[in-house]
Design an enzyme around this catalytic site. Sequence first.
Site, PDB file in Angstrom:
ATOM      1  N   SER A 183      34.513  35.195  42.871  1.00 20.99           N
ATOM      2  CA  SER A 183      35.740  34.387  42.840  1.00 20.99           C
ATOM      3  C   SER A 183      35.549  32.880  42.778  1.00 20.99           C
ATOM      4  O   SER A 183      36.518  32.149  42.578  1.00 20.99           O
ATOM      5  CB  SER A 183      36.616  34.724  44.046  1.00 20.99           C
ATOM      6  OG  SER A 183      37.291  35.934  43.816  1.00 20.99           O
TER       7      SER A 183
ATOM      8  N   SER B 249      39.205  34.827  41.863  1.00 18.43           N
ATOM      9  CA  SER B 249      40.467  34.505  42.480  1.00 18.43           C
ATOM     10  C   SER B 249      40.683  33.015  42.751  1.00 18.43           C
ATOM     11  O   SER B 249      41.809  32.593  42.949  1.00 18.43           O
ATOM     12  CB  SER B 249      40.579  35.271  43.804  1.00 18.43           C
ATOM     13  OG  SER B 249      39.677  34.744  44.762  1.00 18.43           O
TER      14      SER B 249
ATOM     15  N   LYS C 278      41.295  25.766  48.714  1.00 17.60           N
ATOM     16  CA  LYS C 278      41.936  27.047  48.400  1.00 17.60           C
ATOM     17  C   LYS C 278      42.821  27.457  49.582  1.00 17.60           C
ATOM     18  O   LYS C 278      42.404  27.314  50.731  1.00 17.60           O
ATOM     19  CB  LYS C 278      40.840  28.085  48.159  1.00 17.60           C
ATOM     20  CG  LYS C 278      41.324  29.441  47.675  1.00 17.60           C
ATOM     21  CD  LYS C 278      40.112  30.337  47.356  1.00 17.60           C
ATOM     22  CE  LYS C 278      40.521  31.709  46.845  1.00 17.60           C
ATOM     23  NZ  LYS C 278      39.358  32.554  46.514  1.00 17.60           N
TER      24      LYS C 278
END
Lengths: 95, 513
Positions: free
Chosen positions: B178, B154, B79
């Site tokens: 997330s 997210s 990420k």
Amino acid sequence: MLSRQDVNKVSLLARLQLTEAELDTMTSQLGQIVGYVEQLNELDTKSVEPLSHPVDVKNVFRDDVLQPSLPRETMLANAPHASDEFYLVPAVLGD
Amino acid sequence: MSMIHSTATQLLQELQASRLSSVEITSAYLDQIERHDPRVGAFLRFDRDAALQQARAIDERRAKGQPLGKLAGLPVAVKDLLTSTGELTTCASKILANFRSPYDSTVVAKLKAADAVLIGRTNMDEFAMGGSTENSAFQKTHNPWDLTRTPGGSSGGAAACVAASMTPLSIGTDTGGSIRQPAAMCGVTGLKPTYGRVSRFGLVAFASSLDQAGPLAWTADDAALLLEVIAGHDPRDATSVDAPVPAYSQSVRQPLAGLSLGLVREHFAAGLEPDVEQAVREAVKVYESLGATVKEISLPHSKYGVAVYYLVAPCEASSNLARYDGVHYGHRTDEAAMHAELNAKRKQLVAAGKHAEADKLESPLVELYRRSRAEGFGPEVKRRIMLGTYALSAGYYDAYYLKALKVRRLIRDDFDRAFQEVDFVIGPVSTSPAFKLGDKVDDPLAMYLMDIYTVSANLAGIAGISIPCGFSRGLPIGLQLQAKPFDEERLLRAAAMYQTATDWHTKRPTMGK
């Protein structure tokens, strides 16, 4: 209730500049969210200890030994405006 | 079974037996990315040559019989919020569009030390704020099961790239759900470790008392493998806990005897879609057939989770994100234009005789902060900074932030009580499967309310995992298991038990040509 003036004041505290349109949207959206979180007032928490951290944070000691740190030029490489040694900002004191 | 549809554990065996090379595996995943990512949008960046170079180096070391790390040759996506030396780390924000980190996050350093192939950087909601990845400043990510839908967020890119077989392993972060929510919406396995299990050093801070990095993969076995590599104490993160890291990947296939599960009464209230409830109740029956006992429990304060979270997280965010000032790094407003405007405004006021107003104009430095931040942050990040600043401002601190911390304690106490009665809390991850892109962008509160089942684990600091447990109209549904702090070893074993008895986790979306 959160007013447009409140939101304007908070935007200065938050160092954000909001457009007139953003101020309108923000006032209504923050008002909704603040209205929602106010349900916490249903709970009597007088005798409850606040929990700021999920694990017990203890002071961590280590020996005071010199260790290499990143060189200045590496740290300044990402600065939008820098001299050889310093971050540069607009003049803070008047002329 | 084709290479890219294998699990990481299977691929590792092939690598260790020299039946497959890392170059072959990495190429296959890169091909998949090149073929499908233009439509999925999971990756912000990937670099074929750099990835193959890493793979080649590992293959050469293996050929020479040199010792290799635990993930040697396996691709891992990261990420875009965990720093990596010399590489862009944008947090999907314009304010960091050109930021190159001078150091490695501990998670990335551990992946490198384990000889993983870092295949690319995945899309996310800006600064991890959001539940649909639509808050990325750069691109939308589409759910591989239905390209008109969000992947969740997210860590939407992190989940979508696993679902689309673009990487076997992926690192996400979870501040309020997330990892678990996008894992559920993309039909993969995602684990949020206990707070303190994985170092946050180099994880760009959103809410420091809630953030944790964790693995996403197809199976609990693979999640165990990846967690084993990234977990552990780190002197550079004072909140990382100095507890031994179990060999999760060695024990994950050992079933648990006498398992007791708690089904939370409050989770099955209004708002939960019937298909999701049905799938969760079926999953509970699977556990019962495996010998688990299930009892209804109560987490009486869980309904306040979202309210507490949307005070605590924005308060911490408003403080953490104060570092983006247009001075040290990141976007800075056009200074010359700013000075010209300020001078013109001052002259205008002076000419009109409004000297008092002219004196009240902000200093150029404050103006520089405000403009740089206004230009660099997207709407959701601004909203949370504003909310946090308001809740922390003079006169409101006790009413909002302190109140939230007190209720946070009550939420934690609920879990402590529950874990005296049961081993794990079982329930849904999200009220619904993946929703349409654009559906909730104009209604922040509705988006926040979707986090009802996930935020409590972050507030309490406990571990949680999402595993696939069914489908609703072709869209994956996630099952959540939550465990007491540092019980990941048993949590992963419980998840693996379910995956031995079911095959939901093996389903893959049809990606077209």
